[in-house]
Design a protein around this motif. Sequence first.
Motif, PDB file in Angstrom:
ATOM      1  N   PHE A   1       0.809  -1.210   0.000  1.00  0.00           N
ATOM      2  CA  PHE A   1       0.000   0.000   0.000  1.00  0.00           C
ATOM      3  C   PHE A   1       0.845   1.264   0.000  1.00  0.00           C
ATOM      4  O   PHE A   1       0.342   2.340  -0.340  1.00  0.00           O
ATOM      5  CB  PHE A   1      -0.925  -0.002   1.210  1.00  0.00           C
ATOM      6  N   LEU A   2       2.111   1.174   0.405  1.00  0.00           N
ATOM      7  CA  LEU A   2       2.985   2.351   0.347  1.00  0.00           C
ATOM      8  C   LEU A   2       3.087   2.866  -1.092  1.00  0.00           C
ATOM      9  O   LEU A   2       3.211   4.076  -1.317  1.00  0.00           O
ATOM     10  CB  LEU A   2       4.379   1.999   0.874  1.00  0.00           C
ATOM     11  N   PHE A   3       3.011   1.957  -2.039  1.00  0.00           N
ATOM     12  CA  PHE A   3       3.123   2.325  -3.451  1.00  0.00           C
ATOM     13  C   PHE A   3       1.739   2.354  -4.104  1.00  0.00           C
ATOM     14  O   PHE A   3       1.275   3.399  -4.550  1.00  0.00           O
ATOM     15  CB  PHE A   3       4.034   1.335  -4.185  1.00  0.00           C
ATOM     16  N   TYR A   4       1.098   1.195  -4.151  1.00  0.00           N
ATOM     17  CA  TYR A   4      -0.218   1.087  -4.794  1.00  0.00           C
ATOM     18  C   TYR A   4      -1.032  -0.009  -4.112  1.00  0.00           C
ATOM     19  O   TYR A   4      -0.502  -1.059  -3.757  1.00  0.00           O
ATOM     20  CB  TYR A   4      -0.081   0.719  -6.280  1.00  0.00           C
ATOM     21  N   LYS A   5      -2.306   0.261  -3.947  1.00  0.00           N
ATOM     22  CA  LYS A   5      -3.237  -0.792  -3.563  1.00  0.00           C
ATOM     23  C   LYS A   5      -3.569  -1.624  -4.804  1.00  0.00           C
ATOM     24  O   LYS A   5      -3.354  -1.175  -5.925  1.00  0.00           O
ATOM     25  CB  LYS A   5      -4.525  -0.184  -3.001  1.00  0.00           C
ATOM     26  N   PRO A   6      -4.120  -2.831  -4.621  1.00  0.00           N
ATOM     27  CA  PRO A   6      -4.632  -3.558  -5.792  1.00  0.00           C
ATOM     28  C   PRO A   6      -5.738  -2.740  -6.462  1.00  0.00           C
ATOM     29  O   PRO A   6      -6.632  -2.216  -5.785  1.00  0.00           O
ATOM     30  CB  PRO A   6      -5.177  -4.858  -5.194  1.00  0.00           C
ATOM     31  N   LEU A   7      -5.668  -2.630  -7.772  1.00  0.00           N
ATOM     32  CA  LEU A   7      -6.581  -1.767  -8.523  1.00  0.00           C
ATOM     33  C   LEU A   7      -7.143  -2.497  -9.734  1.00  0.00           C
ATOM     34  O   LEU A   7      -6.497  -3.417 -10.269  1.00  0.00           O
ATOM     35  CB  LEU A   7      -5.842  -0.505  -8.991  1.00  0.00           C
ATOM     36  N   PRO A   8      -8.322  -2.097 -10.204  1.00  0.00           N
ATOM     37  CA  PRO A   8      -8.842  -2.699 -11.432  1.00  0.00           C
ATOM     38  C   PRO A   8      -7.980  -2.321 -12.626  1.00  0.00           C
ATOM     39  O   PRO A   8      -7.192  -1.373 -12.578  1.00  0.00           O
ATOM     40  CB  PRO A   8     -10.253  -2.119 -11.533  1.00  0.00           C
ATOM     41  N   ALA A   9      -8.156  -3.049 -13.708  1.00  0.00           N
ATOM     42  CA  ALA A   9      -7.273  -2.907 -14.874  1.00  0.00           C
ATOM     43  C   ALA A   9      -7.261  -1.489 -15.423  1.00  0.00           C
ATOM     44  O   ALA A   9      -6.206  -0.979 -15.830  1.00  0.00           O
ATOM     45  CB  ALA A   9      -7.691  -3.897 -15.958  1.00  0.00           C
ATOM     46  N   ASP A  10      -8.416  -0.806 -15.454  1.00  0.00           N
ATOM     47  CA  ASP A  10      -8.442   0.530 -16.039  1.00  0.00           C
ATOM     48  C   ASP A  10      -7.631   1.530 -15.219  1.00  0.00           C
ATOM     49  O   ASP A  10      -7.015   2.450 -15.773  1.00  0.00           O
ATOM     50  CB  ASP A  10      -9.883   1.011 -16.215  1.00  0.00           C
ATOM     51  N   LYS A  11      -7.611   1.346 -13.887  1.00  0.00           N
ATOM     52  CA  LYS A  11      -6.809   2.233 -13.038  1.00  0.00           C
ATOM     53  C   LYS A  11      -5.314   1.986 -13.264  1.00  0.00           C
ATOM     54  O   LYS A  11      -4.507   2.929 -13.243  1.00  0.00           O
ATOM     55  CB  LYS A  11      -7.154   2.005 -11.572  1.00  0.00           C
ATOM     56  N   ILE A  12      -4.941   0.724 -13.454  1.00  0.00           N
ATOM     57  CA  ILE A  12      -3.539   0.402 -13.756  1.00  0.00           C
ATOM     58  C   ILE A  12      -3.155   1.016 -15.102  1.00  0.00           C
ATOM     59  O   ILE A  12      -2.041   1.534 -15.273  1.00  0.00           O
ATOM     60  CB  ILE A  12      -3.325  -1.122 -13.770  1.00  0.00           C
ATOM     61  N   THR A  13      -4.087   1.006 -16.053  1.00  0.00           N
ATOM     62  CA  THR A  13      -3.824   1.617 -17.359  1.00  0.00           C
ATOM     63  C   THR A  13      -3.504   3.104 -17.191  1.00  0.00           C
ATOM     64  O   THR A  13      -2.573   3.629 -17.826  1.00  0.00           O
ATOM     65  CB  THR A  13      -5.036   1.441 -18.289  1.00  0.00           C
ATOM     66  N   ASP A  14      -4.259   3.774 -16.322  1.00  0.00           N
ATOM     67  CA  ASP A  14      -3.999   5.197 -16.066  1.00  0.00           C
ATOM     68  C   ASP A  14      -2.608   5.402 -15.482  1.00  0.00           C
ATOM     69  O   ASP A  14      -1.885   6.332 -15.873  1.00  0.00           O
ATOM     70  CB  ASP A  14      -5.041   5.755 -15.108  1.00  0.00           C
ATOM     71  N   ILE A  15      -2.214   4.524 -14.547  1.00  0.00           N
ATOM     72  CA  ILE A  15      -0.896   4.648 -13.919  1.00  0.00           C
ATOM     73  C   ILE A  15       0.206   4.432 -14.954  1.00  0.00           C
ATOM     74  O   ILE A  15       1.188   5.191 -15.009  1.00  0.00           O
ATOM     75  CB  ILE A  15      -0.767   3.643 -12.757  1.00  0.00           C
ATOM     76  N   LEU A  16       0.040   3.406 -15.772  1.00  0.00           N
ATOM     77  CA  LEU A  16       1.044   3.120 -16.801  1.00  0.00           C
ATOM     78  C   LEU A  16       1.124   4.269 -17.812  1.00  0.00           C
ATOM     79  O   LEU A  16       2.200   4.561 -18.360  1.00  0.00           O
ATOM     80  CB  LEU A  16       0.711   1.808 -17.502  1.00  0.00           C
TER      81      LEU A  16
END
Length: 522
Positions: free
Chosen positions: A502-517
């Motif tokens: 959680f210091l970096f990222y919580k588990p997220l749905p695919a679309d949220k990961i797409t935004d991060i990438l």
Amino acid sequence: KTYGYNEEDIIGKHCGVLWGKDSSNEDLRSKLSETTKGVWCGEIYHTHKDESKFPIYISRSIVKDETEIELGIVSIVRDITEKRAREQRLEYMAHFDDLTGLPNRVLFYDRLNKLLSRAKRDNLLFALLVLDLDRFKDVNDTLGHNVGDLLLRMTAKRLINCLREADTVARLGGDEFAIILAGINEPQNAAASAQKIITYLGNPFRVKKDNECTIGASIGITIYPFDGNNADILVKNADIAMYQAKRDGKNRYEFYNPDMNAASFRHFTIENKLREAIKREEFILYYQPQIDINTEKIVGIEALIRWQAPGQDLALPGKFMSIAEETGLIITIGEWILLKACSQNKAWQNTGFSPIPVAVNVSARQFKQQGIAEIVAQVLNETGLDPRFLEIELTERILMHDEELIMANLGVFTAKGVRLSIDDFGTGYSSMRYLKRLPIYKLKIDKSFVDDIATNPGDRAISEAIVTMAHSLQLKVIAEGVETKEQLKVLRSLGCDEAQGFLFYKPLPADKITDILSKGKL
């Protein structure tokens, strides 16, 4: 020929010589002599010349002349030895298990009901044990059904040897056995017997000349009259207790208690809902980025399943995956996770993001199923994902069983380029021998060691030892559950390579990961 006599031996002798001296035939002799209706037939024993007994069917008729004067008796005899043998065989098959020779379910219930009647009349205690072998399916799958049958026969012998003559051990079916402990003085007597059985069955079985296998047994115990007053309730409750023993770690016994009914009902409800969830596609994948500790760039992503049942909160794996594993539903769910994760990773690559591996957890039951390597290959082929960008996570407990199968599957994976990592490292029983032999790429330090790594010298020392050992074997190390900067600082000082939490990222749905990438976090 039927009696073993020659003509000269028998002609002129009284027919009583054929009856022999068997007193059990006296009543039948009486009936024969008291024939009043002219005909008598029945089954009796006659005697061979060597004085051995054999069963016959005899039909006797009084012969009369035209004036109704009795002239004598005519007897027709048929040897029914083979008929009796067939009947005895059918009787045996109706009451005994053909594989092990133990009483079967029919005879078990007959003896249990008789004991219940006696116990009610005489105010007696007795115990009922339901036993299920642990890891038996693994033996069948890896060594074959012939070895599985041999193991069941060997198990039956061990059970007989560690019980009293007054007790009953029966095979209910598959790898499930039931034991009636008659006339116990207190419940602790049943506990002692259960532990003795677990110890006996825990010793290795030599199933082949150069092959031993080790299994275990989970046992549920009910005590009459406390846990039920009829056979069905006692068996049902013992079965519930046995499954609780399996859920609590296997190779142990549990006494039934009423709270287990509620737990069993919850288990049953979740299992049925899981089956519906598979049909309705209610599962979704969340993804948690994995970070390079030094650069803090995303270097991998772990796929984590969630269950979104209609009208319910999002369920985490801890709520349902153990039941999926126990019931075998994990096979279908696991294949779905693998396909979905690989498809999503390929989609990210097609979007133009730099390729990174996606990590997928594979359970013990999945990994030991026949054809797991082919399933992974099929998914990679179907999705078009390069095997280098798939990482299979295994728990270290998987490595301690069926080494030949594990080595074969791991060899296929690594030959294709799939990466392998050990999840929750430090919580199981891994040894240097396994880590040296197996083609492992990465070790994951369990969250339980990371939680207090900044304040607990023991957790820090264990984590340091894992990092040092892994690096000496040319393995990467990742820490999970990193939530504070203090934890990260310690891990960085120890030389840990990667982290997630959680210091970096919580588990997220695919679309949220797409935004991060999209923001260039690679």
